[in-house]
Write a protein that holds these residues in place. Structure first.
Motif, PDB file in Angstrom:
ATOM      1  N   PHE A   1      39.958  46.032  45.715  1.00 56.45           N
ATOM      2  CA  PHE A   1      41.039  44.989  45.555  1.00 56.45           C
ATOM      3  C   PHE A   1      42.279  45.740  45.674  1.00 56.45           C
ATOM      4  O   PHE A   1      42.468  46.714  44.935  1.00 56.45           O
ATOM      5  CB  PHE A   1      41.010  44.133  44.404  1.00 56.45           C
ATOM      6  CG  PHE A   1      41.832  43.480  43.943  1.00 56.45           C
ATOM      7  CD1 PHE A   1      42.315  42.522  44.560  1.00 56.45           C
ATOM      8  CD2 PHE A   1      42.577  43.717  42.628  1.00 56.45           C
ATOM      9  CE1 PHE A   1      43.213  41.486  44.339  1.00 56.45           C
ATOM     10  CE2 PHE A   1      43.553  43.004  42.267  1.00 56.45           C
ATOM     11  CZ  PHE A   1      43.846  41.771  43.015  1.00 56.45           C
ATOM     12  N   VAL A   2      43.167  45.195  46.674  1.00 56.47           N
ATOM     13  CA  VAL A   2      44.463  45.783  46.587  1.00 56.47           C
ATOM     14  C   VAL A   2      45.539  44.516  46.390  1.00 56.47           C
ATOM     15  O   VAL A   2      45.650  43.718  47.031  1.00 56.47           O
ATOM     16  CB  VAL A   2      44.844  46.152  47.967  1.00 56.47           C
ATOM     17  CG1 VAL A   2      46.425  46.694  48.034  1.00 56.47           C
ATOM     18  CG2 VAL A   2      43.900  47.302  48.623  1.00 56.47           C
ATOM     19  N   PRO A   3      46.017  44.706  44.831  1.00 57.70           N
ATOM     20  CA  PRO A   3      46.770  43.555  44.515  1.00 57.70           C
ATOM     21  C   PRO A   3      47.990  43.426  45.324  1.00 57.70           C
ATOM     22  O   PRO A   3      48.690  44.544  45.828  1.00 57.70           O
ATOM     23  CB  PRO A   3      47.410  44.118  43.294  1.00 57.70           C
ATOM     24  CG  PRO A   3      46.490  45.227  42.773  1.00 57.70           C
ATOM     25  CD  PRO A   3      46.059  45.802  44.043  1.00 57.70           C
TER      26      PRO A   3
ATOM     27  N   ASP B   1      42.764  35.691  44.843  1.00 56.07           N
ATOM     28  CA  ASP B   1      42.519  37.036  45.632  1.00 56.07           C
ATOM     29  C   ASP B   1      41.713  37.832  44.602  1.00 56.07           C
ATOM     30  O   ASP B   1      40.500  38.420  45.547  1.00 56.07           O
ATOM     31  CB  ASP B   1      43.785  37.743  45.860  1.00 56.07           C
ATOM     32  CG  ASP B   1      44.852  37.200  46.885  1.00 56.07           C
ATOM     33  OD1 ASP B   1      44.269  36.322  47.287  1.00 56.07           O
ATOM     34  OD2 ASP B   1      45.933  37.473  46.902  1.00 56.07           O
ATOM     35  N   GLN B   2      41.740  38.333  43.507  1.00 52.74           N
ATOM     36  CA  GLN B   2      40.923  38.936  43.004  1.00 52.74           C
ATOM     37  C   GLN B   2      39.465  38.569  42.684  1.00 52.74           C
ATOM     38  O   GLN B   2      38.519  38.924  42.894  1.00 52.74           O
ATOM     39  CB  GLN B   2      41.442  39.287  41.453  1.00 52.74           C
ATOM     40  CG  GLN B   2      40.858  40.629  40.748  1.00 52.74           C
ATOM     41  CD  GLN B   2      41.539  40.872  39.492  1.00 52.74           C
ATOM     42  OE1 GLN B   2      42.268  39.908  38.866  1.00 52.74           O
ATOM     43  NE2 GLN B   2      41.576  42.099  38.876  1.00 52.74           N
ATOM     44  N   ALA B   3      39.411  37.337  42.634  1.00 48.55           N
ATOM     45  CA  ALA B   3      38.280  36.462  42.270  1.00 48.55           C
ATOM     46  C   ALA B   3      37.273  36.591  43.675  1.00 48.55           C
ATOM     47  O   ALA B   3      35.989  36.711  43.792  1.00 48.55           O
ATOM     48  CB  ALA B   3      38.329  35.058  42.099  1.00 48.55           C
ATOM     49  N   GLU B   4      37.967  36.478  44.888  1.00 50.02           N
ATOM     50  CA  GLU B   4      37.455  36.435  46.033  1.00 50.02           C
ATOM     51  C   GLU B   4      36.897  37.766  46.484  1.00 50.02           C
ATOM     52  O   GLU B   4      35.653  37.833  47.077  1.00 50.02           O
ATOM     53  CB  GLU B   4      38.324  35.703  47.162  1.00 50.02           C
ATOM     54  CG  GLU B   4      38.394  34.176  46.945  1.00 50.02           C
ATOM     55  CD  GLU B   4      39.183  33.553  48.258  1.00 50.02           C
ATOM     56  OE1 GLU B   4      39.793  34.506  48.959  1.00 50.02           O
ATOM     57  OE2 GLU B   4      39.260  32.494  48.241  1.00 50.02           O
ATOM     58  N   ILE B   5      37.535  38.792  45.946  1.00 49.00           N
ATOM     59  CA  ILE B   5      36.886  40.118  46.383  1.00 49.00           C
ATOM     60  C   ILE B   5      35.823  40.314  45.308  1.00 49.00           C
ATOM     61  O   ILE B   5      34.775  40.860  45.751  1.00 49.00           O
ATOM     62  CB  ILE B   5      38.215  41.118  45.999  1.00 49.00           C
ATOM     63  CG1 ILE B   5      39.219  41.238  47.153  1.00 49.00           C
ATOM     64  CG2 ILE B   5      37.457  42.611  45.714  1.00 49.00           C
ATOM     65  CD1 ILE B   5      38.771  41.845  48.528  1.00 49.00           C
ATOM     66  N   VAL B   6      35.913  39.942  44.017  1.00 46.67           N
ATOM     67  CA  VAL B   6      34.971  40.179  43.073  1.00 46.67           C
ATOM     68  C   VAL B   6      33.582  39.378  43.660  1.00 46.67           C
ATOM     69  O   VAL B   6      32.540  40.079  43.714  1.00 46.67           O
ATOM     70  CB  VAL B   6      35.182  39.628  41.895  1.00 46.67           C
ATOM     71  CG1 VAL B   6      33.861  39.476  40.999  1.00 46.67           C
ATOM     72  CG2 VAL B   6      36.231  40.526  40.954  1.00 46.67           C
TER      73      VAL B   6
END
Length: 401
Positions: A313-315, A297-302
């Motif tokens: 980015f909302v964890p 999730d974090q990598a795709e937002i980045v």
């Protein structure tokens, strides 16, 4: 031509470069990985792969040809040894220098190791993090062998389960008062202690390791209560620490990992970070979420934000662990919980409340309640605790309330 460089070819790095292409980025991409194999899944290393139930090729996240087919330069067996933020240059261990327009750090984390002074450097003392670790360990997992597992977190418990499946005599020690103390409620600790003891694992809590003994390979362990154990191998599962050496040397802000803002950007405007190495803000706390789901999730937002999309980015934390025939699924973060509601049915689930707010769920062989809990947490809904405790509650109806 715009050039994006990604350092770290794990789950986050692979997800990031793939997302760049699916979002239409047509510039140059270079993905740098220290291992000699393409990006692969790590969770099966301590489970299906170690048991021999999964081949090396099935670990790969994508076929190696994928990267060439999508015009992604994959540099395997290569380490980045320096970053010059002012010049926007990455230096590799070969001496090659790569100029970047944007750089992403997906360097992951390293397992904590036992100090050499207490025998941590002896042969047959293993940590579990990468493919070479699993390959090195596999021959030791044989029927009749005697193993010591150091650490009662999820990695240690998973290693214990695999060892027992292979017929190994297993003793697990945990320095804290109980297994899973750092990550779970006593109710979850009790569940897994009972599970492991029912399979013949000897669990010693509140007991630490004083020393590993042996000439070149480990043969015995002395515990801090004076107990001596005869051993054939040791598995160390005492946590991980984020891989921040490159970032720190480059002058980036470090705060429980590489500090990132809402968009995944570091303290340098041209450098981003994602995955186990990166920390983000969670309700006023700076945390790292060590999970496959978060890495993706974090990598795709980045990836989107490296292209200027400015998506926050909302964890949405979720985790899992497989031990014997038990599948543990976790939704949310239990930080600061004040009460736990135990719900039993076909499986069992533990519902964490911070006063009257539902913040997390541990579900053991209870996928239905896991999904309901996950959706409630993500929607910000907190059913009354008495409703959760009631065995007659129509749980699915809570999603419509």
């Amino acid at each position: 031509m715009t050039h994006f460089v990604v350092i770290g070819a794990g789950q986050a790095g692979s997800s990031l470069v793939a997302k760049l292409r699916t979002e239409g980025f047509d510039g140059d991409i270079t993905l740098i990985g220290g291992e000699s194999v393409p990006p692969y899944q790590r969770p099966p290393l301590s489970k299906a792969y170690l048991l021999g139930e999964m081949t090396k090729e099935r670990l790969f996240l994508r076929p190696e040809a994928y990267y060439a087919d999508h015009n992604i330069t994959l540099k395997l067996g290569t380490r980045a040894v320096g970053i010059d933020p002012a010049a926007q240059v990455v230096t590799l261990n070969s001496g090659e220098e790569l100029h970047y327009d944007a750089l992403a750090l997906t360097t992951g984390a390293h397992p904590r190791e036992l100090p050499a002074r207490i025998g941590g450097s002896l042969e047959n003392v293993f940590t579990v993090r990468d493919l070479s670790d699993a390959d090195r360990m596999a021959p030791a997992f044989k029927a009749g062998a005697r193993a010591l597992i150091v650490g009662g977190g999820y990695i240690g418990l998973e290693a214990a389960a695999v060892a027992k499946k292979r017929g190994v005599d297993v003793t697990l020690i945990e320095m804290s008062d109980r297994i899973l103390q750092r990550v779970a409620a006593p109710e979850t600790s009790d569940y897994f202690r009972t599970l492991h003891e029912s399979h013949g694992v000897k669990i010693l809590e509140g007991i630490g390791l004083e020393e590993l003994l042996g000439d070149s390979a480990v043969t015995r362990a002395r515990l801090d209560d004076g107990t001596i154990l005869d051993l054939d191998f040791v598995v160390v599962g005492v946590g991980i620490h984020p891989a921040t050496i490159l970032a720190d040397a480059a002058g980036l802000a470090i705060d429980n990992g590489i500090a990132t803002d809402t968009f995944g950007r570091t303290s340098d405007p041209h450098i981003w970070a994602a995955g186990d190495c990166a920390s983000c803000d969670w309700n006023g706390q700076r945390i790292r979420i060590e999970s496959v789901g978060n890495a993706i999730d974090q990598a795709e937002i980045v990836a989107c934000n490296m292209m200027g999309q400015n998506k926050p980015f909302v964890p949405k934390p979720w985790f899992w662990s497989d031990q014997y025939d038990c599948k543990l699924q976790i939704a949310g973060l239990n930080l600061g919980y004040t009460e736990v509601i135990v719900k039993k049915g076909d499986g069992q689930s533990h519902w964490y409340y911070k006063h009257n707010e539902l913040i997390a769920v541990d579900a053991m062989n209870d996928p239905r309640n896991y999904m309901i809990g996950k959706r409630l947490i993500e929607a910000g809904k907190s059913p009354d605790k008495a409703v959760i405790a009631d065995p007659n509650t129509d749980m699915k109806a809570l999603l419509k309330a």
